[in-house]
Scaffold this motif. Sequence first.
Motif, PDB file in Angstrom:
ATOM      1  N   LYS A  11       0.675  -1.299  -0.013  1.00 22.70           N
ATOM      2  CA  LYS A  11       0.036   0.112   0.014  1.00 22.70           C
ATOM      3  C   LYS A  11       0.594   1.273   0.082  1.00 22.70           C
ATOM      4  CE  LYS A  11      -3.942  -1.852   2.335  1.00 22.70           C
ATOM      5  NZ  LYS A  11      -3.784  -3.243   2.677  1.00 22.70           N
ATOM      6  N   ASP A  12       2.044   1.243   0.816  1.00 17.97           N
ATOM      7  CA  ASP A  12       2.724   2.463   0.891  1.00 17.97           C
ATOM      8  C   ASP A  12       4.170   1.909   0.637  1.00 17.97           C
ATOM      9  OD1 ASP A  12       4.599   4.115   1.902  1.00 17.97           O
ATOM     10  OD2 ASP A  12       2.904   5.101   3.363  1.00 17.97           O
ATOM     11  N   MET A  13       4.524   2.510  -0.648  1.00 23.60           N
ATOM     12  CA  MET A  13       5.768   2.372  -1.165  1.00 23.60           C
ATOM     13  C   MET A  13       6.951   2.407  -0.225  1.00 23.60           C
ATOM     14  SD  MET A  13       7.382   0.604  -3.583  1.00 23.60           S
ATOM     15  CE  MET A  13       6.256   0.461  -5.089  1.00 23.60           C
ATOM     16  N   GLU A  14       7.079   3.511   0.160  1.00 18.99           N
ATOM     17  CA  GLU A  14       8.150   4.265   0.919  1.00 18.99           C
ATOM     18  C   GLU A  14       8.261   3.517   2.303  1.00 18.99           C
ATOM     19  OE1 GLU A  14      10.651   6.330  -0.037  1.00 18.99           O
ATOM     20  OE2 GLU A  14       9.500   6.211  -1.968  1.00 18.99           O
ATOM     21  N   LYS A  15       6.904   3.029   2.982  1.00 18.41           N
ATOM     22  CA  LYS A  15       7.257   2.337   4.236  1.00 18.41           C
ATOM     23  C   LYS A  15       7.872   0.925   3.774  1.00 18.41           C
ATOM     24  CE  LYS A  15       3.644   4.634   7.000  1.00 18.41           C
ATOM     25  NZ  LYS A  15       2.406   4.516   7.591  1.00 18.41           N
ATOM     26  N   SER A  16       7.172   0.263   2.812  1.00 16.24           N
ATOM     27  CA  SER A  16       7.584  -1.040   2.517  1.00 16.24           C
ATOM     28  C   SER A  16       8.983  -1.241   2.242  1.00 16.24           C
ATOM     29  CB  SER A  16       6.760  -1.629   1.261  1.00 16.24           C
ATOM     30  OG  SER A  16       5.402  -1.600   1.765  1.00 16.24           O
ATOM     31  N   LYS A  17       9.596  -0.154   1.239  1.00 15.87           N
ATOM     32  CA  LYS A  17      11.194  -0.098   0.867  1.00 15.87           C
ATOM     33  C   LYS A  17      12.076  -0.121   2.218  1.00 15.87           C
ATOM     34  CE  LYS A  17      11.284   3.131  -2.022  1.00 15.87           C
ATOM     35  NZ  LYS A  17      11.676   4.320  -2.888  1.00 15.87           N
ATOM     36  N   ARG A  18      11.552   0.763   3.190  1.00 17.65           N
ATOM     37  CA  ARG A  18      12.105   0.954   4.513  1.00 17.65           C
ATOM     38  C   ARG A  18      11.897  -0.547   5.378  1.00 17.65           C
ATOM     39  NH1 ARG A  18      10.372   5.578   5.520  1.00 17.65           N
ATOM     40  NH2 ARG A  18       8.497   5.126   6.748  1.00 17.65           N
ATOM     41  N   PHE A  19      10.907  -0.937   5.364  1.00 21.21           N
ATOM     42  CA  PHE A  19      10.616  -2.407   5.809  1.00 21.21           C
ATOM     43  C   PHE A  19      11.621  -3.394   5.364  1.00 21.21           C
ATOM     44  CE2 PHE A  19       8.553  -6.543   6.370  1.00 21.21           C
ATOM     45  CZ  PHE A  19       7.832  -6.619   7.646  1.00 21.21           C
ATOM     46  N   TYR A  20      11.580  -3.591   4.221  1.00 19.87           N
ATOM     47  CA  TYR A  20      12.549  -4.505   3.681  1.00 19.87           C
ATOM     48  C   TYR A  20      14.034  -4.305   3.678  1.00 19.87           C
ATOM     49  CZ  TYR A  20       8.480  -7.618   2.281  1.00 19.87           C
ATOM     50  OH  TYR A  20       7.366  -8.154   2.798  1.00 19.87           O
ATOM     51  N   HIS A  21      14.436  -3.095   3.832  1.00 22.53           N
ATOM     52  CA  HIS A  21      15.804  -2.740   3.935  1.00 22.53           C
ATOM     53  C   HIS A  21      16.038  -2.997   5.429  1.00 22.53           C
ATOM     54  CE1 HIS A  21      19.579  -0.502   3.370  1.00 22.53           C
ATOM     55  NE2 HIS A  21      19.125   0.076   4.906  1.00 22.53           N
ATOM     56  N   ASP A  31      13.815   1.779  -9.830  1.00 21.86           N
ATOM     57  CA  ASP A  31      12.485   2.418  -9.282  1.00 21.86           C
ATOM     58  C   ASP A  31      11.785   2.765 -10.534  1.00 21.86           C
ATOM     59  OD1 ASP A  31      10.476   3.906  -8.177  1.00 21.86           O
ATOM     60  OD2 ASP A  31      11.767   5.153  -6.621  1.00 21.86           O
ATOM     61  N   HIS A  32      10.572   2.267 -10.622  1.00 18.01           N
ATOM     62  CA  HIS A  32       9.600   2.589 -11.829  1.00 18.01           C
ATOM     63  C   HIS A  32       8.208   3.282 -11.221  1.00 18.01           C
ATOM     64  CE1 HIS A  32      11.999   0.355 -15.055  1.00 18.01           C
ATOM     65  NE2 HIS A  32      11.839  -0.715 -14.250  1.00 18.01           N
ATOM     66  N   GLY A  33       8.614   4.020 -10.311  1.00 19.22           N
ATOM     67  CA  GLY A  33       7.278   4.664  -9.554  1.00 19.22           C
ATOM     68  C   GLY A  33       6.635   3.758  -9.011  1.00 19.22           C
ATOM     69  N   ASN A  35       6.270   0.431  -8.997  1.00 22.75           N
ATOM     70  CA  ASN A  35       6.947  -0.766  -9.302  1.00 22.75           C
ATOM     71  C   ASN A  35       8.446  -0.546  -8.826  1.00 22.75           C
ATOM     72  OD1 ASN A  35       8.280  -2.837 -10.688  1.00 22.75           O
ATOM     73  ND2 ASN A  35       6.350  -3.630 -10.905  1.00 22.75           N
ATOM     74  N   VAL A  36       9.156  -1.211  -7.868  1.00 23.28           N
ATOM     75  CA  VAL A  36      10.420  -1.184  -7.393  1.00 23.28           C
ATOM     76  C   VAL A  36      10.883  -2.698  -7.525  1.00 23.28           C
ATOM     77  CG1 VAL A  36      11.585  -0.422  -5.478  1.00 23.28           C
ATOM     78  CG2 VAL A  36       9.745   0.942  -6.226  1.00 23.28           C
ATOM     79  N   ILE A  37      12.262  -2.525  -7.730  1.00 21.37           N
ATOM     80  CA  ILE A  37      12.743  -4.055  -7.768  1.00 21.37           C
ATOM     81  C   ILE A  37      13.970  -3.868  -6.873  1.00 21.37           C
ATOM     82  CG2 ILE A  37      14.190  -5.709  -9.022  1.00 21.37           C
ATOM     83  CD1 ILE A  37      12.834  -4.872 -11.501  1.00 21.37           C
ATOM     84  N   LEU A  38      13.759  -4.825  -5.776  1.00 20.02           N
ATOM     85  CA  LEU A  38      14.872  -4.527  -4.757  1.00 20.02           C
ATOM     86  C   LEU A  38      15.824  -5.811  -5.013  1.00 20.02           C
ATOM     87  CD1 LEU A  38      12.340  -4.401  -1.445  1.00 20.02           C
ATOM     88  CD2 LEU A  38      13.559  -2.766  -2.850  1.00 20.02           C
ATOM     89  N   THR A  39      16.991  -5.890  -4.240  1.00 19.94           N
ATOM     90  CA  THR A  39      18.071  -6.803  -4.496  1.00 19.94           C
ATOM     91  C   THR A  39      17.229  -7.937  -3.989  1.00 19.94           C
ATOM     92  OG1 THR A  39      18.679  -6.246  -2.134  1.00 19.94           O
ATOM     93  CG2 THR A  39      20.132  -5.301  -4.118  1.00 19.94           C
ATOM     94  N   GLU A  40      17.977  -9.047  -4.577  1.00 17.26           N
ATOM     95  CA  GLU A  40      17.446 -10.448  -4.477  1.00 17.26           C
ATOM     96  C   GLU A  40      16.250 -10.653  -5.135  1.00 17.26           C
ATOM     97  OE1 GLU A  40      19.319 -12.622  -2.812  1.00 17.26           O
ATOM     98  OE2 GLU A  40      20.522 -11.086  -2.076  1.00 17.26           O
TER      99      GLU A  40
END
Length: 120
Positions: A11-21, A31-33, A35-40
């Motif tokens: 739901k919230d991209m910034e919170k989710s990026k921070r959570f997985y980091h 970062d496609h807006g 849609n974001v690809i993370l390592t792994e």
Amino acid sequence: MRLKNVLIVVKDMEKSKRFYHDLFGLDMVVDHGGNVILTEGLVLQEEKIWRKFLNRDIIPKNNSCELYFEETDIEAFVEKLETLYPSIEYVNKRITHSWGQSVVRFYDLDGNLIEVGTPM
């Protein structure tokens, strides 16, 4: 053919990026807006975009799949999880299976099921 990525809805991209980091050390690769690809190879897709693609409701906590991570120091991981995300919803707190593997299962911020276990 090979499996390239696994996509989960958030739901919230910034919170989710921070959570997985914070918990797993995953960093942003692309970062496609919405849609974001993370390592792994983990892909985060904004819920509103995914709903539009599928034209269906998103059902969090559906328990039909999980993200699985391995961690040798599971005690330190659980401590970090409880410190950084004290209100996280557990499926089961740390347990040890009969085969000796210690695991913890919980939902991420969007109801995606995660298991962290010691290596087999």
